[in-house]
Design an enzyme around this catalytic site. Structure first.
Site, short mmCIF file in Angstrom:
data_model
loop_
_atom_site.label_atom_id
_atom_site.label_comp_id
_atom_site.label_asym_id
_atom_site.label_seq_id
_atom_site.Cartn_x
_atom_site.Cartn_y
_atom_site.Cartn_z
N ARG A 74 -9.22 0.13 3.46
CA ARG A 74 -8.25 1.07 2.88
C ARG A 74 -6.90 0.43 2.64
O ARG A 74 -6.16 0.86 1.76
CB ARG A 74 -8.07 2.28 3.81
CG ARG A 74 -9.27 3.18 3.78
CD ARG A 74 -9.23 4.17 4.90
NE ARG A 74 -8.08 5.05 4.75
CZ ARG A 74 -7.93 6.17 5.44
NH1 ARG A 74 -8.84 6.54 6.30
NH2 ARG A 74 -6.88 6.91 5.28
N LYS A 95 0.83 -1.22 0.00
CA LYS A 95 0.00 0.00 0.00
C LYS A 95 0.86 1.26 0.00
O LYS A 95 0.65 2.16 -0.82
CB LYS A 95 -0.91 0.01 1.24
CG LYS A 95 -1.58 1.36 1.48
CD LYS A 95 -2.44 1.38 2.72
CE LYS A 95 -1.81 1.87 3.97
NZ LYS A 95 -1.73 3.33 4.15
N ASN A 96 1.79 1.34 0.93
CA ASN A 96 2.50 2.61 1.10
C ASN A 96 3.50 2.90 -0.02
O ASN A 96 3.92 4.04 -0.19
CB ASN A 96 3.14 2.70 2.49
CG ASN A 96 2.07 2.91 3.56
OD1 ASN A 96 0.94 3.27 3.25
ND2 ASN A 96 2.42 2.66 4.82
N CYS A 139 -5.49 8.48 8.96
CA CYS A 139 -5.69 7.98 10.33
C CYS A 139 -5.30 9.03 11.35
O CYS A 139 -4.38 9.82 11.12
CB CYS A 139 -4.87 6.70 10.55
SG CYS A 139 -5.41 5.33 9.51
N ASP A 160 3.42 0.50 12.25
CA ASP A 160 2.20 -0.02 11.62
C ASP A 160 1.92 -1.48 12.00
O ASP A 160 0.90 -2.04 11.58
CB ASP A 160 2.28 0.14 10.09
CG ASP A 160 2.30 1.60 9.67
OD1 ASP A 160 1.91 2.47 10.49
OD2 ASP A 160 2.72 1.89 8.54
N ARG A 193 -0.28 15.64 12.96
CA ARG A 193 0.55 15.12 11.86
C ARG A 193 1.16 16.31 11.11
O ARG A 193 0.62 16.76 10.10
CB ARG A 193 -0.29 14.20 10.94
CG ARG A 193 -0.77 12.95 11.68
CD ARG A 193 -1.46 11.94 10.80
NE ARG A 193 -0.56 11.19 9.96
CZ ARG A 193 -0.91 10.09 9.29
NH1 ARG A 193 -2.13 9.62 9.37
NH2 ARG A 193 -0.03 9.46 8.52
N1 EPU Z 1 6.77 14.31 11.52
C1 EPU Z 1 7.16 15.58 11.86
N2 EPU Z 1 7.24 16.52 10.86
C2 EPU Z 1 6.94 16.24 9.56
C3 EPU Z 1 6.55 14.93 9.23
C4 EPU Z 1 6.48 13.97 10.24
O1 EPU Z 1 7.42 15.88 13.02
O2 EPU Z 1 7.02 17.14 8.72
C5 EPU Z 1 6.69 13.28 12.59
C6 EPU Z 1 5.27 12.73 12.75
O3 EPU Z 1 4.49 13.55 13.61
C7 EPU Z 1 5.55 11.36 13.33
C8 EPU Z 1 6.86 10.94 12.65
O4 EPU Z 1 7.44 12.16 12.17
O5 EPU Z 1 5.75 11.46 14.72
C9 EPU Z 1 6.74 9.97 11.51
O6 EPU Z 1 5.88 10.50 10.52
P1 EPU Z 1 6.04 10.15 8.97
O7 EPU Z 1 6.11 11.44 8.24
O8 EPU Z 1 7.14 9.17 8.80
O9 EPU Z 1 4.65 9.45 8.67
P2 EPU Z 1 3.77 9.56 7.36
O10 EPU Z 1 4.63 9.71 6.17
O11 EPU Z 1 2.66 10.51 7.56
C10 EPU Z 1 3.86 7.00 6.81
C11 EPU Z 1 2.89 5.90 6.59
C12 EPU Z 1 2.22 5.53 7.90
C13 EPU Z 1 3.30 5.13 8.90
C14 EPU Z 1 4.37 6.23 9.03
C15 EPU Z 1 5.55 5.83 9.88
C16 EPU Z 1 2.13 6.25 4.34
C17 EPU Z 1 1.05 6.69 3.41
N3 EPU Z 1 1.87 6.34 5.63
O12 EPU Z 1 3.13 8.11 7.32
O13 EPU Z 1 1.44 4.38 7.61
O14 EPU Z 1 2.72 4.92 10.17
O15 EPU Z 1 4.86 6.57 7.72
O16 EPU Z 1 6.15 4.67 9.37
O17 EPU Z 1 3.18 5.80 3.90
C18 EPU Z 1 -0.41 2.92 7.79
O18 EPU Z 1 -0.03 2.38 6.73
O19 EPU Z 1 -1.28 2.44 8.54
C19 EPU Z 1 0.21 4.18 8.19
C20 EPU Z 1 -0.36 5.00 9.04
#
Ligand code: EPU
Length: 426
Positions: free
Chosen positions: A396, A22-23, A117, A304, A122
């Site tokens: 999803r 998915k990701n 989610c 995850d 975020r």
């Molecule tokens: N963060 C910041 N600043 C930013 C971006 C992130 O402080 O600008 C912090 C977030 O608050 C969090 C951490 O960094 O504490 C990690 O966030 P990340 O940006 O890595 O998460 P994401 O890209 O929004 C993806 C996956 C999530 C998964 C996370 C961590 C996708 C579409 N989503 O989210 O997947 O939990 O990386 O591995 O790739 C899921 O598949 O169920 C899911 C939620």
């Protein structure tokens, strides 16, 4: 509106084939915006987040042709706008990748905030830091407004390891002038997969899978045929389900290297794990034992997989401690598990789990995608019949969850809830 009804107590036996990741898919689909040619993407998981991302491209003006359920051909030449409104972004977090993709193509992007989610705040500060380093001006208001006269390669140090920011910076930098270096980059398998996809179109990205990524800007990206990697988290979910419910399951079409942190924790909990070239066999004959887990960016234990692992540990002998170090608020589902008899106390980002002999069926909610997967696992091991609502979250990210679990001997059905209206997600 629909729910899952699960009669617990049946061990899982047989084989399950894992779908595309998915990701990776939700990053690769918007990356097609950067191509001047046709992108044929194979091994797409048949899940609603992928359908949503493809629908966004279509509504923006792309030509989209489904070859079969898992293969699509996308031609983005018809996209003439850099604006992605809230009606398109509200139902999935991955829609934020249109910031990087639109910026990379048009040197400007106007993208509404994304849904997804709820794990607490975020932020996108690391995404915007990257865009600014490339020379863009960013204003975050009702929409995220990003503009650049020119994108010029630069060095970006990420203060926080972020999957989303790493992807967005790669998308924005791939056609920038010169070299962009991302330091303290995320190393997840889907980051590598996105780079391989972009490189297959003519990009020059090196070092993904390490924490320093180098992107040498190119002028054009062309056509490609690309097959997405298997889903690490779907595979891990079936591994943990097999371990929790007991039995003997071969999880097929995976990359065992991606599963190492999960395999290690399952072995610590007393589960037998046999690794083959592209499959893993999970066997449990003895009781589960406690183990401690701390979620970390890859190659650490994935956040995850945290709800699924907590569910397994809730029926393990002894006291386990699970530390969630990635998200501020990812234990909301614990309340649902305690209704089934789990003994778990949460203090901030730490859960203490006192193993119980068994869980008992109860009506529960999928409060988010992976929490929903955890509820399925709880339902499989519980005594009695568990009903799970809000399953649109599960749809999803998990392809044909009923078919795959049923083939393993689980008693799980999807049932329509009459008289209830589907709430909008986001
Ligand atoms: N963060 C910041 N600043 C930013 C971006 C992130 O402080 O600008 C912090 C977030 O608050 C969090 C951490 O960094 O504490 C990690 O966030 P990340 O940006 O890595 O998460 P994401 O890209 O929004 C993806 C996956 C999530 C998964 C996370 C961590 C996708 C579409 N989503 O989210 O997947 O939990 O990386 O591995 O790739 C899921 O598949 O169920 C899911 C939620």
């Amino acid at each position: 509106m629909e729910k899952f009804v699960i009669e617990g107590g049946y061990p899982l036996k047989g084989e399950v084939t894992i779908s595309g990741a998915k990701n990776a898919a939700v990053a690769i689909i918007p990356a097609a915006v950067l191509s001047d040619g046709v992108c044929r993407i194979e091994n797409l998981p048949n899940i609603s987040d992928v359908a949503t991302m493809i629908k966004i491209l279509y509504e923006l003006g792309a030509n989209v042709k489904y070859i079969n359920k898992t293969t699509v051909e996308i031609d983005c030449k018809g996209i003439k706008t850099h604006v992605v409104p809230y009606s398109m972004t509200k139902s999935t977090r991955a829609s934020s990748y249109f910031m990087g993709a639109m910026l990379g193509r048009f040197k400007k992007a106007l993208v509404a905030p994304s849904g997804g989610c709820d794990f607490g705040v975020r932020p996108i500060d690391q995404h915007t830091k990257g865009f600014e380093a490339l020379g863009a001006k960013v204003e975050v208001g009702g929409m995220v407004d990003i503009k650049a006269d020119e994108l010029i390669g630069s060095s970006v140090y990420m203060d926080h390891v972020s999957v989303g920011a790493t992807i967005n910076i790669m998308l924005a930098a791939v056609k920038a002038k010169g070299l962009t270096v991302i330091e303290n980059a995320a190393k997840e398998p889907h980051i590598v997969d996105l780079a391989n996809f972009l490189n297959s179109m003519g990009a020059d990205i090196r070092g993904t899978g390490t924490d320093v990524i180098k992107i040498y800007g190119v002028e054009h990206l062309g056509s490609t045929t690309y097959s997405i990697i298997p889903d690490q988290i779907e595979a891990g979910t079936y591994m943990v389900a097999a371990a929790a419910a007991g039995g003997d399951v071969l999880v097929k079409n995976i990359i065992p290297k991606h599963m190492e942190s999960i395999t290690a924790k399952l072995e610590e909990a007393g589960v037998e794990v046999e690794e083959y070239d592209d499959s893993i066999r999970i066997k449990r004959t003895a009781p589960l034992s406690k183990c401690n887990v701390k979620t970390m960016p890859h190659p650490g234990f994935p956040t995850d997989m945290q709800p699924q692992m907590v569910t397994l540990l809730s029926i393990a002998q002894g006291t386990s401690i699970v530390n969630e170090s990635v998200w501020d608020n990812r234990f909301r589902y614990v309340e649902q598990l305690t209704r089934m008899g789990a003994q778990i106390s949460v203090d901030g980002k730490v859960a203490v789990i006192e193993g119980v002999d068994k869980l008992k069926a109860a009506p529960v909610q999928a409060v988010d995608l992976r929490a929903g997967a955890a509820m399925i696992i709880a339902g499989l091991v519980a005594e009695g019949t568990t009903e799970i609502e809000s399953i649109d979250y599960i749809d999803r990210g998990y392809e044909d969850v009923v078919g795959k679990f049923t083939a393993l001997g689980a008693h799980i059905k999807r049932v329509t809830i009459h008289g209830k209206v589907q709430p909008s997600v986001g």
